[in-house]
Design an enzyme around this catalytic site. Structure first.
Site, PDB file in Angstrom:
ATOM      1  N   LEU A 125      11.142  -4.761  -4.497  1.00  0.00           N
ATOM      2  CA  LEU A 125       9.735  -4.595  -3.279  1.00  0.00           C
ATOM      3  C   LEU A 125       9.293  -5.568  -2.449  1.00  0.00           C
ATOM      4  O   LEU A 125       9.700  -5.641  -1.140  1.00  0.00           O
ATOM      5  CB  LEU A 125       8.453  -4.472  -4.226  1.00  0.00           C
ATOM      6  N   PRO A 128       9.932 -11.735   2.360  1.00  0.00           N
ATOM      7  CA  PRO A 128       9.208 -12.668   2.789  1.00  0.00           C
ATOM      8  C   PRO A 128       7.620 -12.485   3.461  1.00  0.00           C
ATOM      9  O   PRO A 128       7.332 -13.111   3.574  1.00  0.00           O
ATOM     10  CB  PRO A 128      10.138 -13.646   4.334  1.00  0.00           C
ATOM     11  N   ALA A 130       6.487  -9.695   3.036  1.00  0.00           N
ATOM     12  CA  ALA A 130       5.138  -8.506   3.068  1.00  0.00           C
ATOM     13  C   ALA A 130       5.648  -8.411   1.206  1.00  0.00           C
ATOM     14  O   ALA A 130       6.342  -8.364   0.726  1.00  0.00           O
ATOM     15  CB  ALA A 130       6.414  -7.445   3.061  1.00  0.00           C
ATOM     16  N   SER A 132       1.383  -8.911  -0.114  1.00  0.00           N
ATOM     17  CA  SER A 132       0.228  -7.573  -0.671  1.00  0.00           C
ATOM     18  C   SER A 132       0.088  -6.608   0.150  1.00  0.00           C
ATOM     19  O   SER A 132       0.104  -5.533   0.156  1.00  0.00           O
ATOM     20  CB  SER A 132      -1.202  -8.681  -0.125  1.00  0.00           C
ATOM     21  N   THR A 158      12.301  -9.849  -9.367  1.00  0.00           N
ATOM     22  CA  THR A 158      12.409 -10.218 -11.020  1.00  0.00           C
ATOM     23  C   THR A 158      13.951  -9.760 -11.909  1.00  0.00           C
ATOM     24  O   THR A 158      13.686  -8.181 -11.603  1.00  0.00           O
ATOM     25  CB  THR A 158      11.035  -9.948 -11.982  1.00  0.00           C
ATOM     26  N   GLU A 364       3.091  -8.365  -9.230  1.00  0.00           N
ATOM     27  CA  GLU A 364       2.622  -7.086  -9.789  1.00  0.00           C
ATOM     28  C   GLU A 364       0.878  -6.691  -9.033  1.00  0.00           C
ATOM     29  O   GLU A 364       0.282  -5.752  -9.616  1.00  0.00           O
ATOM     30  CB  GLU A 364       2.555  -6.394 -11.040  1.00  0.00           C
ATOM     31  N   GLU A 368      -6.490 -10.261  -6.657  1.00  0.00           N
ATOM     32  CA  GLU A 368      -7.031 -10.169  -5.224  1.00  0.00           C
ATOM     33  C   GLU A 368      -7.116  -8.585  -5.078  1.00  0.00           C
ATOM     34  O   GLU A 368      -7.686  -7.912  -5.188  1.00  0.00           O
ATOM     35  CB  GLU A 368      -6.660 -11.576  -4.293  1.00  0.00           C
TER      36      GLU A 368
HETATM   37  N1  CAA Z   1      -1.081   6.376  -5.989  1.00  0.00           N
HETATM   38  C1  CAA Z   1      -0.858   7.603  -5.013  1.00  0.00           C
HETATM   39  N2  CAA Z   1      -0.710   7.524  -3.827  1.00  0.00           N
HETATM   40  C2  CAA Z   1      -1.276   5.932  -3.764  1.00  0.00           C
HETATM   41  C3  CAA Z   1      -1.779   5.238  -4.465  1.00  0.00           C
HETATM   42  C4  CAA Z   1      -1.985   4.896  -6.057  1.00  0.00           C
HETATM   43  N3  CAA Z   1      -2.123   4.099  -6.663  1.00  0.00           N
HETATM   44  N4  CAA Z   1      -1.990   4.112  -3.734  1.00  0.00           N
HETATM   45  C5  CAA Z   1      -1.461   4.533  -2.489  1.00  0.00           C
HETATM   46  N5  CAA Z   1      -1.364   5.621  -2.618  1.00  0.00           N
HETATM   47  C6  CAA Z   1      -1.774   6.687  -1.385  1.00  0.00           C
HETATM   48  C7  CAA Z   1      -2.678   6.582  -0.575  1.00  0.00           C
HETATM   49  O1  CAA Z   1      -3.255   8.064  -0.376  1.00  0.00           O
HETATM   50  C8  CAA Z   1      -2.637   6.961   1.016  1.00  0.00           C
HETATM   51  O2  CAA Z   1      -1.401   7.828   0.943  1.00  0.00           O
HETATM   52  P1  CAA Z   1      -2.546   9.289   2.681  1.00  0.00           P
HETATM   53  O3  CAA Z   1      -2.589   8.673   3.273  1.00  0.00           O
HETATM   54  O4  CAA Z   1      -1.053  10.294   1.974  1.00  0.00           O
HETATM   55  O5  CAA Z   1      -3.963   9.400   1.141  1.00  0.00           O
HETATM   56  C9  CAA Z   1      -1.352   6.012   1.126  1.00  0.00           C
HETATM   57  O6  CAA Z   1      -0.775   5.750  -0.619  1.00  0.00           O
HETATM   58  C10 CAA Z   1      -1.057   4.558   1.905  1.00  0.00           C
HETATM   59  O7  CAA Z   1      -2.164   4.182   0.988  1.00  0.00           O
HETATM   60  P2  CAA Z   1      -3.129   2.888   1.861  1.00  0.00           P
HETATM   61  O8  CAA Z   1      -4.236   3.428   2.697  1.00  0.00           O
HETATM   62  O9  CAA Z   1      -4.604   2.536   0.497  1.00  0.00           O
HETATM   63  O10 CAA Z   1      -2.236   2.162   1.107  1.00  0.00           O
HETATM   64  P3  CAA Z   1      -2.756   0.386   1.786  1.00  0.00           P
HETATM   65  O11 CAA Z   1      -1.575   0.005   2.913  1.00  0.00           O
HETATM   66  O12 CAA Z   1      -3.719  -0.053   1.703  1.00  0.00           O
HETATM   67  O13 CAA Z   1      -2.035  -0.523   0.273  1.00  0.00           O
HETATM   68  C11 CAA Z   1      -2.331  -1.108  -1.550  1.00  0.00           C
HETATM   69  C12 CAA Z   1      -3.190  -0.532  -0.592  1.00  0.00           C
HETATM   70  C13 CAA Z   1      -3.009  -1.168  -2.926  1.00  0.00           C
HETATM   71  C14 CAA Z   1      -2.394  -2.499  -1.053  1.00  0.00           C
HETATM   72  C15 CAA Z   1      -1.217  -2.350  -1.250  1.00  0.00           C
HETATM   73  O14 CAA Z   1      -0.291  -2.325  -0.757  1.00  0.00           O
HETATM   74  C16 CAA Z   1      -0.647  -2.428  -2.822  1.00  0.00           C
HETATM   75  O15 CAA Z   1      -1.049  -2.190  -3.829  1.00  0.00           O
HETATM   76  N6  CAA Z   1      -0.146  -3.880  -2.426  1.00  0.00           N
HETATM   77  C17 CAA Z   1       0.091  -5.093  -3.859  1.00  0.00           C
HETATM   78  C18 CAA Z   1       1.807  -4.604  -3.739  1.00  0.00           C
HETATM   79  C19 CAA Z   1       2.244  -4.850  -5.010  1.00  0.00           C
HETATM   80  O16 CAA Z   1       1.544  -5.012  -6.193  1.00  0.00           O
HETATM   81  N7  CAA Z   1       3.496  -5.921  -5.356  1.00  0.00           N
HETATM   82  C20 CAA Z   1       3.995  -6.248  -6.450  1.00  0.00           C
HETATM   83  C21 CAA Z   1       5.237  -6.518  -6.067  1.00  0.00           C
HETATM   84  S1  CAA Z   1       6.333  -6.170  -7.780  1.00  0.00           S
HETATM   85  C22 CAA Z   1       6.210  -7.372  -8.906  1.00  0.00           C
HETATM   86  O17 CAA Z   1       5.199  -8.508  -8.591  1.00  0.00           O
HETATM   87  C23 CAA Z   1       6.741  -7.203  -9.768  1.00  0.00           C
HETATM   88  C24 CAA Z   1       7.437  -8.613 -10.523  1.00  0.00           C
HETATM   89  O18 CAA Z   1       7.864  -9.345 -10.477  1.00  0.00           O
HETATM   90  C25 CAA Z   1       6.888  -8.567 -12.102  1.00  0.00           C
END
Ligand code: CAA
Length: 382
Positions: A125, A128, A130, A132, A158, A364, A368
């Site tokens: 996912l 550089p 993209a 949060s 990971t 994950e 914030e």
């Molecule tokens: N379930 C289903 N649909 C969802 C949802 C969910 N949990 N969250 C959002 N959506 C849907 C929304 O309803 C919307 O759809 P509609 O327009 O049809 O209603 C669409 O998705 C877009 O949603 P948002 O407008 O809320 O999206 P956003 O761009 O504002 O982003 C955010 C929301 C919560 C900030 C999200 O970008 C996010 O979770 N960011 C963090 C990313 C992340 O967790 N990265 C981790 C990388 S993986 C990792 O770290 C693993 C590792 O190494 C171990």
């Protein structure tokens, strides 16, 4: 209300606890020092069904539920945080989307080897620019005939250095925002134009590889698309909801290790003629650590139970991940404090717990972002 576990859940927890104490904990310091991928542990956990706890037997998993997944993650992460995250990524970030959105054929081909623990999976996912803002992907897929041609770079992945399969989030058109996101299953050992790039040097979870994935006109069969175009972002968000339970459990396991180590040390360490455990300053630290970790564990089990029962658990999963990682960090810092000068040395694992705990507040979804998710739900904005 019943707080008890089923007999199966108690049996699995006992089996994993025993394995973690006998085969994971004794090598945790060596894994941390050498940054070695714990290949033998992953294969054995696979044989025990723990690389796909909630995946049905027919696809190589253990056919249990997410509450059981939490119990397994707590035990493994208490012994070794690196092993914990490897297991979490296999189960959640890779296993969840393939299980939930894959076709029968995709599940047979791409879920079975990972859920049965023969090989590792990962989720591509982060980029550089993209992190949060998960919708701001630049890694792009263009459909040409029966293949997607993918160009771009993923970072901080990971398991990326060892995985055989990846669920890769890409955009078909950055101008479409989140609606352009799709998820493709990538065979990482057999995709022309794909290579593993730089391996990160990190502060903690050192036996868990964190890699760059590079795609240069990489050819991915169109049949490897998960679901339909336009569904990718929601698939990703749902996968993260599931994954946050795994990472919260990893955090809680690290916090428990910090508490257990500090408890044992406080009973042994004599100052002013008495074990330091007799001083209230130390007792209050231990009490706070135990209280907060218990609350975190209950929050994790609630979120997992809600997932198992088909309820909306987005907020509860974010709360559990955020709280568990904050209190694990606190427990790890206090653990070092209780060990005093020794806590700052490599002689005891207290410093490792502190380095390992920190990432749980970041990956994950940063804490914030968890608070954003929670607040949006509270305010009815989602
Ligand atoms: N379930 C289903 N649909 C969802 C949802 C969910 N949990 N969250 C959002 N959506 C849907 C929304 O309803 C919307 O759809 P509609 O327009 O049809 O209603 C669409 O998705 C877009 O949603 P948002 O407008 O809320 O999206 P956003 O761009 O504002 O982003 C955010 C929301 C919560 C900030 C999200 O970008 C996010 O979770 N960011 C963090 C990313 C992340 O967790 N990265 C981790 C990388 S993986 C990792 O770290 C693993 C590792 O190494 C171990």
């Amino acid at each position: 209300m019943n707080f008890g576990l089923t007999e199966d859940q108690r049996d699995v927890r006992e089996m994993v606890r025993k394995f973690a104490e006998q085969e994971i904990k004794p090598v945790a310091a060596e894994l941390d020092k050498t940054h070695r991928h714990p290949e033998e542990i992953c294969r054995k956990l696979g044989e025990m069904g723990i690389m796909g706890v909630a995946v049905p037997d027919e696809y190589g998993g253990a056919g249990m539920n997410n509450v059981t997944y939490v119990l397994c993650m707590l035990e493994i992460s208490k012994a070794c945080a690196s092993c914990g995250v490897i297991v979490s990524v296999n189960n959640s970030l890779y296993g969840y989307p393939v299980m939930s959105f894959g076709t029968e054929e995709q599940k047979k081909k791409y879920l079975t080897p990972v859920a049965s623990g023969q090989v590792e999976g990962c989720y591509g996912l982060t980029e550089p620019s993209a992190g949060s803002d998960a919708a701001a992907l630049k890694c792009r897929a263009v459909l040409k005939g029966d293949k997607y041609i993918v160009n771009g770079t993923k970072i901080f992945i990971t398991n990326g250095n060892v995985a055989h399969y990846c669920v890769l989030a890409v955009t078909t058109d950055p101008a479409l925002g989140y609606k352009g996101v799709i998820n493709l299953i990538v065979d990482m050992k057999n995709t022309p134009g794909f290579k593993v790039g730089k391996i990160e040097e990190k502060m903690g979870i050192l036996a868990s590889g964190t890699a760059e994935l590079v795609f240069e006109d990489a050819e991915i069969p169109a049949e490897n698309l998960l679901g339909k175009p336009g569904q990718g972002f929601k698939q990703m968000m749902m996968g993260l909801d599931a994954g946050r339970i795994g990472i919260g459990s990893q955090a809680c396991g690290i916090g428990r290790a910090a508490l257990e180590d500090a408890l044992a040390y406080a009973k042994e360490r004599v100052q002013f003629g008495k074990p330091i455990s007799t001083f209230q300053a130390i007792q209050f630290k231990l009490a706070d650590m135990a209280m907060q970790l218990d609350a975190a564990e209950l929050m994790l089990l609630r979120a997992a139970w809600m997932e198992d029962n088909g309820l909306d658990y987005e907020k509860e999963s974010a709360m559990a991940k955020c709280y568990a990682s904050d209190v694990a960090m606190n427990a790890a810092v206090e653990g070092v404090q209780i060990f005093g000068g020794y806590g700052y040395t490599k002689e005891y694992p207290a410093e490792r717990h502190m380095r390992d705990a920190k990432i749980c507040q970041i990956y994950e979804g940063t804490n914030e972002i968890q608070r954003v998710v929670i607040a949006r739900k509270l305010l009815g904005m989602r």
